[in-house]
Design a protein around this motif. Structure first.
Motif, PDB file in Angstrom:
ATOM      1  N   LEU A  36     129.586 -19.876 -10.806  1.00  0.00           N
ATOM      2  CA  LEU A  36     129.959 -21.270 -11.078  1.00  0.00           C
ATOM      3  C   LEU A  36     129.993 -22.075  -9.781  1.00  0.00           C
ATOM      4  O   LEU A  36     130.842 -22.941  -9.591  1.00  0.00           O
ATOM      5  N   ASP A  37     129.044 -21.773  -8.905  1.00  0.00           N
ATOM      6  CA  ASP A  37     128.946 -22.496  -7.627  1.00  0.00           C
ATOM      7  C   ASP A  37     127.578 -23.167  -7.513  1.00  0.00           C
ATOM      8  O   ASP A  37     126.936 -23.154  -6.468  1.00  0.00           O
ATOM      9  N   ASN A  38     127.160 -23.734  -8.614  1.00  0.00           N
ATOM     10  CA  ASN A  38     125.803 -24.289  -8.687  1.00  0.00           C
ATOM     11  C   ASN A  38     125.614 -25.584  -7.928  1.00  0.00           C
ATOM     12  O   ASN A  38     124.492 -25.937  -7.574  1.00  0.00           O
ATOM     13  N   ALA A  39     126.706 -26.300  -7.676  1.00  0.00           N
ATOM     14  CA  ALA A  39     126.573 -27.533  -6.885  1.00  0.00           C
ATOM     15  C   ALA A  39     126.309 -27.183  -5.427  1.00  0.00           C
ATOM     16  O   ALA A  39     125.749 -27.986  -4.680  1.00  0.00           O
ATOM     17  N   ALA A  40     126.716 -25.988  -5.002  1.00  0.00           N
ATOM     18  CA  ALA A  40     126.409 -25.548  -3.637  1.00  0.00           C
ATOM     19  C   ALA A  40     124.949 -25.114  -3.567  1.00  0.00           C
ATOM     20  O   ALA A  40     124.192 -25.569  -2.721  1.00  0.00           O
ATOM     21  N   THR A  41     124.572 -24.229  -4.469  1.00  0.00           N
ATOM     22  CA  THR A  41     123.159 -23.891  -4.628  1.00  0.00           C
ATOM     23  C   THR A  41     122.989 -23.159  -5.959  1.00  0.00           C
ATOM     24  O   THR A  41     123.896 -22.450  -6.394  1.00  0.00           O
ATOM     25  N   THR A  42     121.845 -23.362  -6.576  1.00  0.00           N
ATOM     26  CA  THR A  42     121.573 -22.691  -7.850  1.00  0.00           C
ATOM     27  C   THR A  42     120.851 -21.375  -7.591  1.00  0.00           C
ATOM     28  O   THR A  42     120.275 -21.159  -6.531  1.00  0.00           O
ATOM     29  N   GLN A  43     120.865 -20.504  -8.593  1.00  0.00           N
ATOM     30  CA  GLN A  43     120.090 -19.264  -8.529  1.00  0.00           C
ATOM     31  C   GLN A  43     118.623 -19.552  -8.898  1.00  0.00           C
ATOM     32  O   GLN A  43     118.306 -20.642  -9.365  1.00  0.00           O
ATOM     33  N   LYS A  44     117.769 -18.570  -8.635  1.00  0.00           N
ATOM     34  CA  LYS A  44     116.322 -18.806  -8.773  1.00  0.00           C
ATOM     35  C   LYS A  44     115.735 -17.947  -9.893  1.00  0.00           C
ATOM     36  O   LYS A  44     115.989 -16.734  -9.926  1.00  0.00           O
ATOM     37  N   PRO A  45     114.938 -18.537 -10.757  1.00  0.00           N
ATOM     38  CA  PRO A  45     114.309 -17.748 -11.822  1.00  0.00           C
ATOM     39  C   PRO A  45     113.124 -16.922 -11.299  1.00  0.00           C
ATOM     40  O   PRO A  45     112.572 -17.219 -10.242  1.00  0.00           O
ATOM     41  N   GLU A  46     112.760 -15.901 -12.072  1.00  0.00           N
ATOM     42  CA  GLU A  46     111.608 -15.041 -11.741  1.00  0.00           C
ATOM     43  C   GLU A  46     110.377 -15.853 -11.364  1.00  0.00           C
ATOM     44  O   GLU A  46     109.659 -15.506 -10.438  1.00  0.00           O
ATOM     45  N   SER A  47     110.119 -16.927 -12.109  1.00  0.00           N
ATOM     46  CA  SER A  47     108.871 -17.668 -11.880  1.00  0.00           C
ATOM     47  C   SER A  47     108.823 -18.267 -10.480  1.00  0.00           C
ATOM     48  O   SER A  47     107.765 -18.330  -9.856  1.00  0.00           O
ATOM     49  N   VAL A  48     109.978 -18.689  -9.967  1.00  0.00           N
ATOM     50  CA  VAL A  48     110.025 -19.243  -8.606  1.00  0.00           C
ATOM     51  C   VAL A  48     109.844 -18.113  -7.593  1.00  0.00           C
ATOM     52  O   VAL A  48     109.070 -18.236  -6.635  1.00  0.00           O
ATOM     53  N   LEU A  49     110.547 -17.006  -7.829  1.00  0.00           N
ATOM     54  CA  LEU A  49     110.439 -15.865  -6.913  1.00  0.00           C
ATOM     55  C   LEU A  49     109.000 -15.366  -6.864  1.00  0.00           C
ATOM     56  O   LEU A  49     108.453 -15.066  -5.792  1.00  0.00           O
ATOM     57  N   ARG A  50     108.385 -15.300  -8.044  1.00  0.00           N
ATOM     58  CA  ARG A  50     106.999 -14.821  -8.117  1.00  0.00           C
ATOM     59  C   ARG A  50     106.033 -15.760  -7.424  1.00  0.00           C
ATOM     60  O   ARG A  50     105.113 -15.331  -6.727  1.00  0.00           O
ATOM     61  N   ALA A  51     106.238 -17.058  -7.601  1.00  0.00           N
ATOM     62  CA  ALA A  51     105.324 -18.034  -6.989  1.00  0.00           C
ATOM     63  C   ALA A  51     105.378 -17.934  -5.463  1.00  0.00           C
ATOM     64  O   ALA A  51     104.340 -17.963  -4.788  1.00  0.00           O
ATOM     65  N   MET A  52     106.581 -17.764  -4.933  1.00  0.00           N
ATOM     66  CA  MET A  52     106.718 -17.715  -3.475  1.00  0.00           C
ATOM     67  C   MET A  52     106.198 -16.386  -2.924  1.00  0.00           C
ATOM     68  O   MET A  52     105.481 -16.353  -1.921  1.00  0.00           O
ATOM     69  N   ASP A  53     106.553 -15.310  -3.600  1.00  0.00           N
ATOM     70  CA  ASP A  53     106.094 -13.984  -3.189  1.00  0.00           C
ATOM     71  C   ASP A  53     104.568 -13.899  -3.310  1.00  0.00           C
ATOM     72  O   ASP A  53     103.879 -13.408  -2.409  1.00  0.00           O
ATOM     73  N   GLY A  54     104.059 -14.421  -4.404  1.00  0.00           N
ATOM     74  CA  GLY A  54     102.614 -14.387  -4.647  1.00  0.00           C
ATOM     75  C   GLY A  54     101.847 -15.176  -3.595  1.00  0.00           C
ATOM     76  O   GLY A  54     100.757 -14.778  -3.175  1.00  0.00           O
ATOM     77  N   TYR A  55     102.431 -16.267  -3.174  1.00  0.00           N
ATOM     78  CA  TYR A  55     101.781 -17.059  -2.126  1.00  0.00           C
ATOM     79  C   TYR A  55     101.601 -16.214  -0.868  1.00  0.00           C
ATOM     80  O   TYR A  55     100.505 -16.141  -0.303  1.00  0.00           O
ATOM     81  N   TYR A  56     102.686 -15.556  -0.432  1.00  0.00           N
ATOM     82  CA  TYR A  56     102.581 -14.755   0.793  1.00  0.00           C
ATOM     83  C   TYR A  56     101.668 -13.541   0.597  1.00  0.00           C
ATOM     84  O   TYR A  56     100.986 -13.105   1.518  1.00  0.00           O
ATOM     85  N   ARG A  57     101.641 -12.990  -0.618  1.00  0.00           N
ATOM     86  CA  ARG A  57     100.832 -11.804  -0.860  1.00  0.00           C
ATOM     87  C   ARG A  57      99.342 -12.094  -0.920  1.00  0.00           C
ATOM     88  O   ARG A  57      98.520 -11.277  -0.504  1.00  0.00           O
ATOM     89  N   SER A  58      98.982 -13.254  -1.452  1.00  0.00           N
ATOM     90  CA  SER A  58      97.545 -13.428  -1.699  1.00  0.00           C
ATOM     91  C   SER A  58      96.938 -14.740  -1.211  1.00  0.00           C
ATOM     92  O   SER A  58      95.733 -14.924  -1.330  1.00  0.00           O
ATOM     93  N   SER A  59      97.743 -15.647  -0.661  1.00  0.00           N
ATOM     94  CA  SER A  59      97.141 -16.918  -0.248  1.00  0.00           C
ATOM     95  C   SER A  59      97.599 -17.413   1.107  1.00  0.00           C
ATOM     96  O   SER A  59      97.273 -18.521   1.501  1.00  0.00           O
ATOM     97  N   ASN A  60      98.400 -16.635   1.823  1.00  0.00           N
ATOM     98  CA  ASN A  60      99.008 -17.157   3.045  1.00  0.00           C
ATOM     99  C   ASN A  60      97.994 -17.443   4.153  1.00  0.00           C
ATOM    100  O   ASN A  60      97.204 -16.584   4.546  1.00  0.00           O
ATOM    101  N   ALA A  61      98.037 -18.675   4.652  1.00  0.00           N
ATOM    102  CA  ALA A  61      97.268 -19.093   5.824  1.00  0.00           C
ATOM    103  C   ALA A  61      97.845 -20.432   6.222  1.00  0.00           C
ATOM    104  O   ALA A  61      98.610 -21.030   5.455  1.00  0.00           O
ATOM    105  N   ASN A  62      97.481 -20.914   7.414  1.00  0.00           N
ATOM    106  CA  ASN A  62      97.996 -22.242   7.754  1.00  0.00           C
ATOM    107  C   ASN A  62      97.192 -23.298   7.003  1.00  0.00           C
ATOM    108  O   ASN A  62      96.008 -23.112   6.714  1.00  0.00           O
ATOM    109  N   VAL A  63      97.874 -24.392   6.674  1.00  0.00           N
ATOM    110  CA  VAL A  63      97.249 -25.422   5.839  1.00  0.00           C
ATOM    111  C   VAL A  63      96.568 -26.491   6.692  1.00  0.00           C
ATOM    112  O   VAL A  63      96.864 -26.637   7.875  1.00  0.00           O
TER     113      VAL A  63
END
Ligand code: PMP
Length: 402
Positions: free
Chosen positions: A28-55
């Motif tokens: 119940l501390d969501n105003a400080a920060t919320t938790q993250k769903p699988e889809s967000v974790l996957r998107a960020m992890d997937g970026y580093y796993r298969s698309s990471n480079a400088n933009v």
């Protein structure tokens, strides 16, 4: 709320399966920060796993993928606010976005004695940057319910008011401010307005053009996205006219020792290698909110607040701070005989995570003559069981301290 599939929402947040102090977690501390769903974790992890480079730089395939994902995230975030992509400046969050506006928009327009009009419920990040820029900060009063006193706010708009800034939803009290009315009055007087949406975007729809504010700022981490990422949404004409504030790579068009020229907006304000995973995570978080349904989430949180308010208020010796008529899912309170820090510690022993302290709103604490409050704040994955666990733990506080 009937039709809201709480179990399904919860299943998407792996951290909710954690136990803390050997107990079920009631987060119940969501105003400080919320938790993250699988889809967000996957998107960020997937970026580093298969698309990471400088933009924005190399021509190789990974750089193209990274740039596509990163700029695609900008399009997604722009769509959320119904803004254009040139109006989205990526920042480390709300705090940095306000500092950008203070430094690059406000500071060059300031004369000694010029004012920024605020409310008495602003977060420190919507007070201190204006002071650092050299402005005098003026605050409109808050009533006993924790609402802005609108007539008093109006009276404080004066010839020295260079900017008006207001929190959309108070992080300490949950009060929802009448930002449409505020923007209308400000625009009628030709005064630019910034809205601090840190606590709003995960709970209320924001239509930037319809709102008519000059600047809207937010943080991804309060909306199921990553920490250290957010954005400034700004009218393009302002961004075009504002000087850059951070110098370095990517923000330039040409560099020479005699002088340099700037990239187009929004890149002019984004020096250095950006947080690609942050942008991608934020976009995924907005996708998640959209798929769960922002209106459905808001209705669920509202129903839960209605469930929680009388139960929390009935705890002996407990006093709610902030009882606004228009309120988001935040319950701030103090208890007789127990310091908020003690409340927080006992609740923690019962698996209930809340925030205690001044919530970065020291002037507001002063207004209510309390050093701190205990604050429970709701999100999409909270349910009546979390509230029941909170209330049971509060009764334990009463037994120990009451
Ligand atoms: N404004 C409000 C209303 C907030 O709740 C917060 C975060 N507590 C901020 C600004 C600052 O956000 P951040 O720390 O993500 O920059």
């Amino acid at each position: 709320v009937s039709g809201y599939d709480l179990a399904r929402v919860r299943a998407e947040f792996p951290i909710l399966r954690e136990t803390v102090r050997g107990k079920r977690l009631a987060y119940l501390d969501n105003a400080a920060t919320t938790q993250k769903p699988e889809s967000v974790l996957r998107a960020m992890d997937g970026y580093y796993r298969s698309s990471n480079a400088n933009v924005h730089r190399a021509v190789h395939e990974l750089a193209e993928r990274a740039t596509g994902l990163y700029e695609g995230a900008r399009d997604r975030i722009a769509r959320w606010f119904k803004a254009s992509r040139e109006e989205i400046v990526f920042t480390r969050g709300t705090t940095e976005a306000i500092n950008l506006v203070a430094r690059s928009f406000l500071a060059p327009r300031l004369q000694p004695g010029d004012e920024v009009l605020l409310t008495g419920m602003e977060h420190h990040s919507n007070i201190v940057p204006w002071q650092l820029a050299g402005a005098k900060t003026v605050a409109a009063p808050v009533n006993d319910a924790g609402e802005l006193v609108f007539e008093e706010w109006l009276k404080r708009i004066g010839p020295r008011t260079r900017l008006i800034s207001v929190v959309h939803v108070s992080n300490s009290l949950g009060t929802v401010n009448p930002v449409e009315d505020i923007v209308r009055e400000a625009r009628a007087r030709g005064i630019p307005v910034l809205v601090d949406g840190a606590q709003a975007i995960a709970h209320l729809p924001v239509d930037f053009p319809a709102l008519g504010a000059d600047f809207y700022v937010c943080s991804a981490h309060k909306a199921y996205g990553p920490t250290g990422f957010g954005c400034l949404v700004a009218k393009r004409e302002h961004l075009e006219a504002m000087p850059p504030w951070h110098g370095g790579g990517d923000m330039i068009r040409t560099v020479a020792f005699e002088g340099s020229t700037w990239n187009e907006v929004p890149y002019k304000f984004e020096a250095g290698t950006p947080d690609m995973a942050g942008a991608i995570g934020f976009a995924a978080a907005l996708d998640w909110i959209e798929s769960a349904g922002l209106q459905a989430i808001a209705a669920h949180e509202h129903a839960l607040l209605e469930y929680a308010t009388p139960r929390v208020a009935a705890v002996p010796g407990l006093r709610l701070v902030g009882t606004a008529r228009n309120k988001g899912g935040i319950l701030s309170f103090v208890m007789q005989g127990a310091h908020p820090h003690d409340i927080g510690s006992i609740l923690d022993q019962e698996g209930v995570a809340i925030r205690t302290g001044h919530h970065c709103t020291m002037p507001l604490m002063e207004r209510f003559a309390v050093p701190a409050t205990a604050r429970a704040s709701l999100a999409a994955y909270n349910g009546e069981d979390d509230v029941d666990q909170l209330v049971a733990a509060l009764h334990k506080v009463v037994r120990l301290f009451g």
